[in-house]
Design a protein around this motif. Structure first.
Motif, PDB file in Angstrom:
ATOM      1  N   LYS A   1       0.798  -1.237   0.000  1.00 36.32           N
ATOM      2  CA  LYS A   1       0.000   0.000   0.000  1.00 36.32           C
ATOM      3  C   LYS A   1       0.827   1.283   0.000  1.00 36.32           C
ATOM      4  CE  LYS A   1      -4.230  -1.659   2.255  1.00 36.32           C
ATOM      5  NZ  LYS A   1      -5.208  -1.379   3.342  1.00 36.32           N
ATOM      6  N   TYR A   2       2.066   1.206   0.514  1.00 37.41           N
ATOM      7  CA  TYR A   2       2.845   2.417   0.727  1.00 37.41           C
ATOM      8  C   TYR A   2       4.267   2.263   0.194  1.00 37.41           C
ATOM      9  CZ  TYR A   2      -0.879   3.378   4.137  1.00 37.41           C
ATOM     10  OH  TYR A   2      -2.093   3.578   4.754  1.00 37.41           O
ATOM     11  N   ILE A   3       4.940   3.403   0.045  1.00 34.56           N
ATOM     12  CA  ILE A   3       6.342   3.397  -0.332  1.00 34.56           C
ATOM     13  C   ILE A   3       7.170   4.054   0.767  1.00 34.56           C
ATOM     14  CG2 ILE A   3       5.824   3.427  -2.800  1.00 34.56           C
ATOM     15  CD1 ILE A   3       6.487   6.400  -2.833  1.00 34.56           C
ATOM     16  N   LEU A   4       8.483   3.878   0.688  1.00 37.92           N
ATOM     17  CA  LEU A   4       9.428   4.519   1.594  1.00 37.92           C
ATOM     18  C   LEU A   4      10.364   5.420   0.784  1.00 37.92           C
ATOM     19  CD1 LEU A   4      10.614   1.591   3.924  1.00 37.92           C
ATOM     20  CD2 LEU A   4       8.803   3.241   4.367  1.00 37.92           C
ATOM     21  N   ARG A   5      10.953   6.370   1.465  1.00 41.14           N
ATOM     22  CA  ARG A   5      12.025   7.156   0.860  1.00 41.14           C
ATOM     23  C   ARG A   5      13.356   6.580   1.347  1.00 41.14           C
ATOM     24  NH1 ARG A   5      11.613  13.361  -0.196  1.00 41.14           N
ATOM     25  NH2 ARG A   5      10.620  12.383  -2.003  1.00 41.14           N
ATOM     26  N   TYR A   6      14.129   6.023   0.418  1.00 39.55           N
ATOM     27  CA  TYR A   6      15.435   5.447   0.737  1.00 39.55           C
ATOM     28  C   TYR A   6      16.501   6.523   0.576  1.00 39.55           C
ATOM     29  CZ  TYR A   6      13.215   0.915   0.867  1.00 39.55           C
ATOM     30  OH  TYR A   6      12.408  -0.139   1.210  1.00 39.55           O
ATOM     31  N   VAL A   7      17.298   6.702   1.631  1.00 41.92           N
ATOM     32  CA  VAL A   7      18.290   7.779   1.640  1.00 41.92           C
ATOM     33  C   VAL A   7      19.680   7.180   1.868  1.00 41.92           C
ATOM     34  CG1 VAL A   7      16.625   9.481   2.452  1.00 41.92           C
ATOM     35  CG2 VAL A   7      17.958   8.201   4.124  1.00 41.92           C
ATOM     36  N   PRO A   8      20.705   7.710   1.207  1.00 43.99           N
ATOM     37  CA  PRO A   8      22.073   7.177   1.337  1.00 43.99           C
ATOM     38  C   PRO A   8      22.774   7.687   2.592  1.00 43.99           C
ATOM     39  CG  PRO A   8      22.052   8.940  -0.274  1.00 43.99           C
ATOM     40  CD  PRO A   8      20.623   8.768   0.177  1.00 43.99           C
ATOM     41  N   GLU A   9      22.216   7.326   3.742  1.00 45.27           N
ATOM     42  CA  GLU A   9      22.753   7.807   5.024  1.00 45.27           C
ATOM     43  C   GLU A   9      22.845   6.630   6.000  1.00 45.27           C
ATOM     44  OE1 GLU A   9      23.441  11.024   5.678  1.00 45.27           O
ATOM     45  OE2 GLU A   9      21.953  12.351   4.750  1.00 45.27           O
ATOM     46  N   VAL A  10      23.907   6.563   6.770  1.00 43.00           N
ATOM     47  CA  VAL A  10      24.006   5.587   7.858  1.00 43.00           C
ATOM     48  C   VAL A  10      23.236   6.129   9.055  1.00 43.00           C
ATOM     49  CG1 VAL A  10      25.531   4.428   9.491  1.00 43.00           C
ATOM     50  CG2 VAL A  10      26.217   4.641   7.096  1.00 43.00           C
ATOM     51  N   LEU A  11      22.184   5.422   9.448  1.00 41.46           N
ATOM     52  CA  LEU A  11      21.332   5.846  10.558  1.00 41.46           C
ATOM     53  C   LEU A  11      21.432   4.925  11.764  1.00 41.46           C
ATOM     54  CD1 LEU A  11      18.047   6.658   8.554  1.00 41.46           C
ATOM     55  CD2 LEU A  11      19.889   8.244   9.191  1.00 41.46           C
ATOM     56  N   TYR A  12      22.225   3.850  11.674  1.00 39.02           N
ATOM     57  CA  TYR A  12      22.089   2.769  12.638  1.00 39.02           C
ATOM     58  C   TYR A  12      23.373   1.944  12.609  1.00 39.02           C
ATOM     59  CZ  TYR A  12      19.183  -1.158  14.626  1.00 39.02           C
ATOM     60  OH  TYR A  12      18.633  -2.146  15.385  1.00 39.02           O
ATOM     61  N   PHE A  13      23.928   1.668  13.789  1.00 35.35           N
ATOM     62  CA  PHE A  13      25.071   0.764  13.894  1.00 35.35           C
ATOM     63  C   PHE A  13      24.610  -0.569  14.484  1.00 35.35           C
ATOM     64  CE2 PHE A  13      27.737   4.780  14.263  1.00 35.35           C
ATOM     65  CZ  PHE A  13      28.272   4.643  12.992  1.00 35.35           C
ATOM     66  N   CYS A  14      25.170  -1.630  13.957  1.00 32.15           N
ATOM     67  CA  CYS A  14      24.685  -2.962  14.311  1.00 32.15           C
ATOM     68  C   CYS A  14      25.867  -3.924  14.422  1.00 32.15           C
ATOM     69  CB  CYS A  14      23.717  -3.437  13.221  1.00 32.15           C
ATOM     70  SG  CYS A  14      23.025  -5.058  13.493  1.00 32.15           S
ATOM     71  N   GLU A  15      25.811  -4.773  15.436  1.00 25.72           N
ATOM     72  CA  GLU A  15      26.809  -5.835  15.589  1.00 25.72           C
ATOM     73  C   GLU A  15      26.053  -7.086  16.031  1.00 25.72           C
ATOM     74  OE1 GLU A  15      31.275  -6.408  17.468  1.00 25.72           O
ATOM     75  OE2 GLU A  15      29.939  -4.921  18.332  1.00 25.72           O
ATOM     76  N   TYR A  16      25.896  -8.039  15.120  1.00 27.24           N
ATOM     77  CA  TYR A  16      25.086  -9.218  15.410  1.00 27.24           C
ATOM     78  C   TYR A  16      25.721 -10.057  16.504  1.00 27.24           C
ATOM     79  CZ  TYR A  16      22.579  -7.933  11.184  1.00 27.24           C
ATOM     80  OH  TYR A  16      21.852  -7.244  10.253  1.00 27.24           O
ATOM     81  N   GLN A  17      24.889 -10.419  17.497  1.00 22.24           N
ATOM     82  CA  GLN A  17      25.367 -11.146  18.667  1.00 22.24           C
ATOM     83  C   GLN A  17      25.063 -12.646  18.545  1.00 22.24           C
ATOM     84  OE1 GLN A  17      27.062  -9.497  21.117  1.00 22.24           O
ATOM     85  NE2 GLN A  17      26.814  -7.670  19.825  1.00 22.24           N
ATOM     86  N   PRO A  18      25.866 -13.497  19.222  1.00 23.68           N
ATOM     87  CA  PRO A  18      25.614 -14.945  19.179  1.00 23.68           C
ATOM     88  C   PRO A  18      24.243 -15.340  19.715  1.00 23.68           C
ATOM     89  CG  PRO A  18      27.807 -14.484  20.027  1.00 23.68           C
ATOM     90  CD  PRO A  18      27.094 -13.161  19.934  1.00 23.68           C
ATOM     91  N   ASP A  19      23.663 -14.507  20.619  1.00 25.13           N
ATOM     92  CA  ASP A  19      22.356 -14.826  21.195  1.00 25.13           C
ATOM     93  C   ASP A  19      21.219 -14.101  20.480  1.00 25.13           C
ATOM     94  OD1 ASP A  19      23.039 -12.304  22.054  1.00 25.13           O
ATOM     95  OD2 ASP A  19      22.352 -12.582  24.118  1.00 25.13           O
TER      96      ASP A  19
END
Length: 290
Positions: free
Chosen positions: A192-210
């Motif tokens: 039903k909707y669209i998003l605006r994709y922007v070339p910006e880092v907004l989020y830092f992530c480090e996947y954990q074993p748990d």
């Protein structure tokens, strides 16, 4: 105001990393809403101490019996006061300019009812996006399905949604199951909707074993009703192309070949790919044994 929403389970050991990043935000026009999914650790005591500090933003905490991230999101949406809803997991953190950039991009959205929100990059601690970000060099307006199929974007990203739109698509909750893939909600929004994709880092992530990412296949098999719900919607959708539907048919049988209800609810054409699904299922089990 933006609601930064964090569902958490037994993450008292790493949650301070996210808290510190929120304290460092250049723009503090947000609330931090935490739903504790029945943690037996000291998460509650930790957050209560933070609530007593001067942060420049409110911290709202609630606790529920352990029921999975999707139930926590449903509860968070019921409690959120922000017009925008930004899910930030308990083992992740934000760059100091994240909220400032989000607000700027939100303010640039047309008010024509087409947009569910904006989306930027998730990156590792070195700042390298997890998706193939070279494809997004400027603003792109499209749906979450189209960004994967037309632009061939792979990998996790950072979405900020209008809260009222998310409330239109609550997660199904099945007794005895504690996992429903977030794509169940995202795919409905994409119809039903669209998003605006922007070339910006907004989020830092480090996947954990748990974390969920490390155990996703086991989650699919242990929660068959939620898994069927995900794939049935994909098979019925007009937005997914044939190639994608074939890939999902193989995955359907990979995760659900031992669940009787899956046979009754699968479209007949998916049985063409049943042998491949069985082979991948056996491969998964052999790897676990070895």
């Amino acid at each position: 105001m933006i609601t930064i929403f964090t569902p958490t389970y037994n993450r008292a050991y790493i949650l301070p990393q996210l808290y510190k990043s929120l304290q460092q935000q250049q723009d503090k026009s947000f609330e931090w809403l935490i739903v504790d999914d029945g943690s037996p650790d000291h998460t509650e005591e930790l957050v209560k101490r933070w609530q007593q500090q001067t942060n420049g933003f409110p911290i709202i905490y609630s606790k529920q019996p352990n029921g999975g991230k999707h139930r926590a999101i449903n509860k968070g949406l019921a409690q959120a006061r922000g017009e925008w809803f930004f899910i930030v997991d308990s083992d992740d953190w934000l760059p100091a300019d994240a909220i400032r950039k989000i607000v700027q991009h939100i303010q640039s959205l047309p008010s024509d009812g087409r947009f569910a929100g904006i989306c930027g990059f998730r990156a590792n601690k070195e700042g390298r996006p997890f998706c193939n970000s070279a494809t997004i060099t400027s603003v792109i307006d499209c749906s979450m399905i189209e960004i994967r199929q037309k632009y061939h974007i792979k990998g996790d990203m950072a979405e900020v949604f209008k809260t009222d739109i998310l409330r239109q698509f609550p997660f199904p909750e099945f007794e005895g199951e504690n996992f429903v893939n977030e794509a169940v909600m995202w795919n409905q929004i994409a119809e039903k909707y669209i998003l605006r994709y922007v070339p910006e880092v907004l989020y830092f992530c480090e996947y954990q074993p748990d974390g969920l990412t490390k155990s996703i296949r086991q989650k699919y098999r242990a929660n068959p009703q939620g898994t069927i719900c995900l794939y049935k919607a994909i098979f019925a959708s007009c937005s997914f192309n044939k190639r994608s539907k074939i890939r999902f048919a193989i995955l359907y049988w990979r995760y659900l070949c031992f669940y009787k209800a899956a046979y009754k609810q699968a479209p007949k054409w998916t049985f063409l790919f049943y042998p491949l699904g069985i082979m991948l299922c056996l491969y998964d089990y052999i790897r676990r044994i070895l």
